[in-house]
Design a protein around this motif. Structure first.
Motif, short mmCIF file in Angstrom:
data_model
loop_
_atom_site.label_atom_id
_atom_site.label_comp_id
_atom_site.label_asym_id
_atom_site.label_seq_id
_atom_site.Cartn_x
_atom_site.Cartn_y
_atom_site.Cartn_z
N LEU A 613 0.83 -1.21 0.00
CA LEU A 613 0.00 0.00 0.00
C LEU A 613 0.86 1.26 0.00
N LEU A 614 1.85 1.31 0.86
CA LEU A 614 2.64 2.52 1.01
C LEU A 614 3.65 2.73 -0.12
N LEU A 615 4.17 1.63 -0.69
CA LEU A 615 5.17 1.76 -1.76
C LEU A 615 4.57 1.58 -3.15
N SER A 616 3.26 1.47 -3.20
CA SER A 616 2.60 1.26 -4.50
C SER A 616 2.91 2.43 -5.45
N GLY A 617 3.28 2.08 -6.69
CA GLY A 617 3.57 3.09 -7.69
C GLY A 617 5.00 3.58 -7.66
N LEU A 618 5.75 3.19 -6.66
CA LEU A 618 7.15 3.59 -6.56
C LEU A 618 8.05 2.46 -7.07
N ASP A 619 9.23 2.85 -7.56
CA ASP A 619 10.18 1.83 -8.03
C ASP A 619 10.62 0.90 -6.92
N TYR A 620 10.48 1.33 -5.67
CA TYR A 620 10.96 0.52 -4.55
C TYR A 620 10.24 -0.82 -4.46
N MET A 621 9.03 -0.90 -5.00
CA MET A 621 8.32 -2.18 -4.95
C MET A 621 9.02 -3.25 -5.78
N GLN A 622 9.86 -2.82 -6.72
CA GLN A 622 10.64 -3.78 -7.51
C GLN A 622 11.80 -4.37 -6.71
N ASP A 623 12.04 -3.80 -5.50
CA ASP A 623 13.18 -4.24 -4.69
C ASP A 623 12.79 -5.26 -3.63
N VAL A 624 11.54 -5.68 -3.65
CA VAL A 624 11.05 -6.63 -2.65
C VAL A 624 10.37 -7.79 -3.36
N ASP A 625 10.79 -9.01 -3.03
CA ASP A 625 10.17 -10.20 -3.62
C ASP A 625 9.28 -10.84 -2.56
N ILE A 626 7.97 -10.60 -2.69
CA ILE A 626 7.00 -11.14 -1.73
C ILE A 626 6.37 -12.39 -2.32
N GLN A 627 6.52 -13.49 -1.62
CA GLN A 627 5.93 -14.77 -2.05
C GLN A 627 5.37 -15.49 -0.84
N SER A 628 4.14 -16.02 -1.00
CA SER A 628 3.50 -16.83 0.04
C SER A 628 3.48 -16.11 1.39
N GLY A 629 3.21 -14.83 1.33
CA GLY A 629 3.08 -14.06 2.57
C GLY A 629 4.38 -13.74 3.26
N GLY A 630 5.51 -13.95 2.59
CA GLY A 630 6.81 -13.64 3.18
C GLY A 630 7.70 -12.94 2.18
N ILE A 631 8.71 -12.24 2.69
CA ILE A 631 9.67 -11.55 1.82
C ILE A 631 10.86 -12.48 1.59
N MET A 632 10.91 -13.07 0.41
CA MET A 632 11.93 -14.06 0.10
C MET A 632 13.30 -13.43 -0.15
N ALA A 633 13.31 -12.19 -0.65
CA ALA A 633 14.56 -11.49 -0.92
C ALA A 633 14.26 -10.01 -1.09
N SER A 634 15.25 -9.18 -0.87
CA SER A 634 15.09 -7.75 -1.10
C SER A 634 16.46 -7.18 -1.47
N ARG A 635 16.44 -5.94 -1.97
CA ARG A 635 17.72 -5.35 -2.40
C ARG A 635 17.77 -3.86 -2.08
#
Length: 933
Positions: A613-635
């Motif tokens: 919700l908070l990072l929607s529309g920002l490039d930062y959402m490309q830096d978080v890999d959310i799968q199955s309710g968890g953050i599998m990786a980020s950068r």
């Protein structure tokens, strides 16, 4: 005197080659035609050459299994790209599809409106370049193909240019490297000089425009590639007619396309090289004797090397081996190797007795020459096959092709070339003219002109030795150079000279630069080099924008985990190669927004629930890999600075990776450029590994085939000395240690042994009484062939010095150093070294044992060959005490029916041997040994 001999392999091998030489001399046509037929069959493999070509730069010039490739796979798996709405250049895991322009002001400052008007004009010209799809009438421009950023549309080609278009007054107050609205323009504005406040720009020399294109789908990718190729044609064929700026350009296809052109540039040089080598071989083997002239033999030696290249390359192409551009160096090298072996065989042939049968002369030639060239072939082939252990595909392919070609070259020399030498020997035996093959007179007619005697009279030989008359240069090595080199004062000077050589080499070794410069993969006149030069000159202040990737699922909402991440990032920012001011963190932005909105993100549910919700529309959402309710990786992202040289690239890469390993949270660092930077991690290790293993292999071969331990060790010492010299002198010739020079260092390992092995083997085989005489004898036998081999090899690669490509020029430079230092060691340093440490003087007791018995026969005279090869301990006794009889020596045993009795043993000795069929026994041996039991 203790003798350290290791001839348990050398002697049997010599006997095997003696038998082979006799067989080749007896059936030359068989050994001549079979290699030709084999070459014709294997040459069919060249049909597959277009399919086997693989010049991909990443595959060939980056380490196999390099860490960056694994890191890229991880980034690709967890962070996909979206070129059609959420494009971000810094988030690409590849270089992407792009066209990049550097516009340099022709005056001091690019930041003025006249210049910007031309920049706008340039931008319009590029955006109006069109391509048309087959079967479609619509022309596609950049606007239809560009990588897009949300509602903005096409990715901005230069943020500064876009803003100045909207507000011309901005050009007077530009802040750097962050524009007033926090846009980072470090990669887009170059040659910047700041005002005293250190934040605003006083003037700048260059500006960069980058046009990114979509490549999400196969259709988009193909369209983008067509448009990029059209851009290359546009800039290469058009004069832009711009007065305020000069433009250099580069695309994502340019490096590979220009690299592919390098192979084509070398083809004309190959034909020139063959012509020059044939001419030199003929010239150096020329004799004024119209019978002894080796014109056709020299020419055929070069042809034999060509057959080796045809057969070996054809075989490997049939087997599916990839053919890379570095392999194009191999034929030049093989030519030099084959011609070198040819000169050795011709020299040994000339040391045989002219009146012997051809098959006997061939046996003697093979017994001496074949062992010598076997040593060098084994070392060369081992060096190249050991090179396959390296981590670079370009080196592996080169070593496989070259090692196999050298093996074929050896096989063809002892079969095909040997057969032709035997056929030429038959012509000489019949005293026929070298050109018209008619019989000529053996004795010069004083009544005829000198030109007639030169052209129509031949077949002379040294009546004392029974061998061909020495070439003038061969006589020079025996009569002038050898005695001069073995003089005490000359030896002292050589020792001082070697000390200077070694000191300069070691100093140079510590100055060698690592890594391949990618611009060197293009031709000298390529537009790529101009772009790289300008990029280094004006845009080197800021380096790659590096991803810091958390590789495991962690509890980002936990304050302890956040503290660990913060400490990790701080450790990066305190590094000298990383800027403290221009990092990016999705977590920092998320925490800031959450704090402003007073949201609770301290538990998993709230943290992940509010994230989108908070990072929607920002490039930062490309830096978080959310799968199955968890953050599998980020950068996260850090900005490197002052990466201006290959040393900086190496140090920066090593330091950020070391920091990543020390973090409490498992992280990796990645940037597409790291794929190429990885070479720094393995280049030194691979080079040392190859040199050490190959030098060990050379030592084993030398010990097994050179029948003296100290002399074999001296060959290994020479190899090390030459490798140190070549590596050190690379510095003085501005050659980096990279995958290209690693290839030639592998060559150095093999070729450094050639000349020294020939001299050492000849030294050990000599039957002279003391070390100085043995050195002179070795130089007399092989000094001229070594000079011929060195010059022919240099001629074989000298054409590469005119190549318009770094790869081939580097190959020439290192080959020149290898051959020059190899000849210097073989003809100067090593002979002197042998007189110091390999004191294998003949035991004076051997002669003393014989002399008392010879005194009973005052008229007996030993033949010169018997004197040279005499060794009481190796004789096979076949007579009663005080009787003289014939015997056979293991180095001298094959029929010679025409052997003249009167030359060696006077009638008084013949008469003393009553009861024996002396003439019959005499005809059963090459020479008579006086054997006393």
């Amino acid at each position: 005197m203790v003798r350290c001999k290791t001839d348990c392999i050398q002697k049997p091998l010599s006997r095997v080659f003696r038998w082979l030489g006799k067989l080749v001399g007896r059936y030359p046509w068989v050994f001549l035609l079979i290699p030709f037929a084999l070459s014709a069959g294997l040459g069919a493999g060249f049909y597959f050459l277009p399919q086997r070509k693989t010049n991909d730069i990443e595959d060939q010039f980056t380490p196999i299994g390099g860490p960056a490739k694994t890191e890229r796979d991880f980034v690709r798996k967890h962070f996909g790209s979206n070129d059609s709405g959420q494009f971000s250049a810094q988030r690409l895991y590849t270089e992407g599809s792009f066209v990049s322009l550097i516009a340099i002001s022709t005056c001091d400052n690019v930041l003025n409106m006249n210049t910007f008007k031309e920049l706008i004009k340039l931008d319009e010209m590029v955006q109006n370049i069109t391509v048309t799809e087959p079967g479609a009438n619509t022309a596609l421009t950049y606007q239809q193909l560009c990588a897009e950023v949300g509602e903005q549309g096409c990715m901005t080609v230069n943020p500064l240019l876009s803003k100045v278009k909207r507000n011309e007054s901005l050009i007077e107050t530009i802040s750097y490297p962050m524009l007033q609205d926090s846009v980072f323009i470090g990669p887009y504005l170059g040659g910047v000089i700041r005002n005293s406040d250190n934040t605003t720009v006083q003037k700048a020399k260059a500006i960069k425009l980058v046009y990114y294109l979509r490549e999400d789908g196969e259709s988009d990718k193909n369209k983008s590639l067509k448009w990029i190729n059209q851009c290359i044609k546009f800039f290469s064929n058009n004069s832009l007619q711009l007065n305020q700026i000069q433009v250099s350009y580069f695309t994502s296809l340019s490096r590979q396309q220009e690299f592919d052109l390098t192979t084509k540039s070398i083809i004309p040089l190959f034909s020139i090289t063959y012509f020059v080598t044939i001419f030199f071989s003929i010239l150096s083997c020329k004799r004024y004797d119209c019978v002894r002239n080796k014109f056709w033999v020299a020419a055929f030696g070069v042809i034999s090397s060509g057959l080796a290249v045809l057969s070996s390359f054809g075989l490997l192409l049939l087997c599916g081996m990839p053919f890379v551009v570095t392999v194009a160096n191999a034929p030049f090298l093989i030519l030099g190797v084959g011609v070198d072996d040819m000169f050795i065989m011709i020299s040994c042939w000339q040391q045989t007795r002219v009146k012997d049968k051809v098959e006997d002369r061939m046996a003697a030639t093979y017994a001496e020459a074949a062992v010598s060239i076997t040593i060098t072939t084994l070392t060369d082939v081992l060096a190249f096959y050991i090179g396959i252990l390296t981590s670079f595909q370009s080196v592996q392919s080169f070593c496989i092709y070259t090692g196999t070609a050298i093996l074929f070259c050896f096989l063809y020399n002892i079969t095909c070339f040997g057969a032709f030498l035997a056929l030429n020997g038959r012509r000489e035996e019949s005293n026929r003219h070298w050109f018209i093959c008619t019989k000529v007179a053996e004795v010069k007619d004083d009544d005829c002109s000198s030109s007639y005697n030169v052209c129509c009279v031949g077949g002379e030989y040294n009546q004392d030795t029974g061998k061909e008359t020495d070439h003038p240069i061969t006589s020079f090595f025996r009569n002038q150079y050898g005695p001069f080199l073995t003089n005490v004062w000359t030896k002292c000077f050589v020792v001082l000279l070697y000390g200077g050589y070694l000191a300069g080499s070691i100093f140079g070794c510590f100055q060698v630069q690592e890594g391949i410069d990618l611009r060197n993969l293009a031709l000298d006149n390529s537009y790529v080099r101009s772009f790289y030069d300008n990029d280094d000159l004006y845009f080197s202040e800021y380096g790659p924008r590096v991803m810091v990737v958390v590789t495991e699922e962690v509890s980002y909402w936990d304050l302890g985990v956040q503290s660990k991440l913060d400490r990790c990032l701080v450790s990066f920012l305190t590094n000298s190669y990383v800027s403290e001011s221009y990092s990016e963190s999705w977590l920092d932005v998320y925490r800031m927004i959450a704090n402003q909105m007073k949201l609770n993100i301290s538990d998993k549910s709230n943290f992940i629930g509010n994230l989108s919700l908070l990072l929607s529309g920002l490039d930062y959402m490309q830096d978080v890999d959310i799968q199955s309710g968890g953050i599998m990786a980020s950068r996260f992202f850090i900005q490197t600075v002052n990466v201006t040289s290959a040393v900086d690239e190496r140090d920066m890469l090593n330091q950020v990776r070391d920091i990543a390993k020390s973090c409490e949270i498992p992280v990796l660092v990645y940037h597409p450029a790291f794929i190429y930077f990885d070479q720094y991690a393995v280049i030194i290790e691979n080079t040392i590994q190859n040199v050490a293993i190959a030098a060990g292999a050379m030592l084993v071969v030398s010990i097994l085939l050179i029948p003296n331990l100290l002399c074999a060790l001296s060959v290994t010492f020479t190899i090390t000395s030459i490798i140190v010299g070549v590596t050190g002198f690379l510095t003085y010739w501005n050659v980096n240690l990279d995958s290209i020079s690693m290839i030639t260092l592998v060559i150095c390992i093999g070729f450094s042994v050639d000349f020294s092995a020939h001299i050492t083997y000849a030294y050990v085989s000599s039957q002279k009484a003391n070390v100085n005489e043995r050195v002179i004898d070795a130089l007399h036998s092989l000094g001229y062939p070594i000079v011929q081999g060195a010059v022919s090899t240099i001629l074989g690669v000298v054409a590469l010095s005119a190549a318009e490509c770094y790869i081939f020029r580097t190959f020439f430079k290192i080959m020149f150093l290898v051959i020059a230092f190899g000849m210097l060691h073989g003809l100067v340093f090593l002979p002197v070294l042998l007189t110091f440490f390999c004191c294998c003087d003949r035991n004076e007791d051997d002669t003393a044992k014989i002399n008392p018995h010879l005194d009973k026969f005052p008229n007996v005279k030993l033949h010169d060959k018997c004197k040279q090869e005499i060794s009481v301990n190796s004789w096979e006794m076949n007579a009663n005490e005080d009787k003289i009889s014939t015997c056979h020596h293991n180095n001298c045993f094959y029929p010679e029916p025409d052997y003249p009795l009167s030359q060696d043993i006077e009638p008084s000795l013949k008469d003393s041997m009553s009861g024996q069929d002396f003439d019959k026994n005499l005809q059963s041996c090459l020479c008579i040994y006086l054997c006393i039991k």
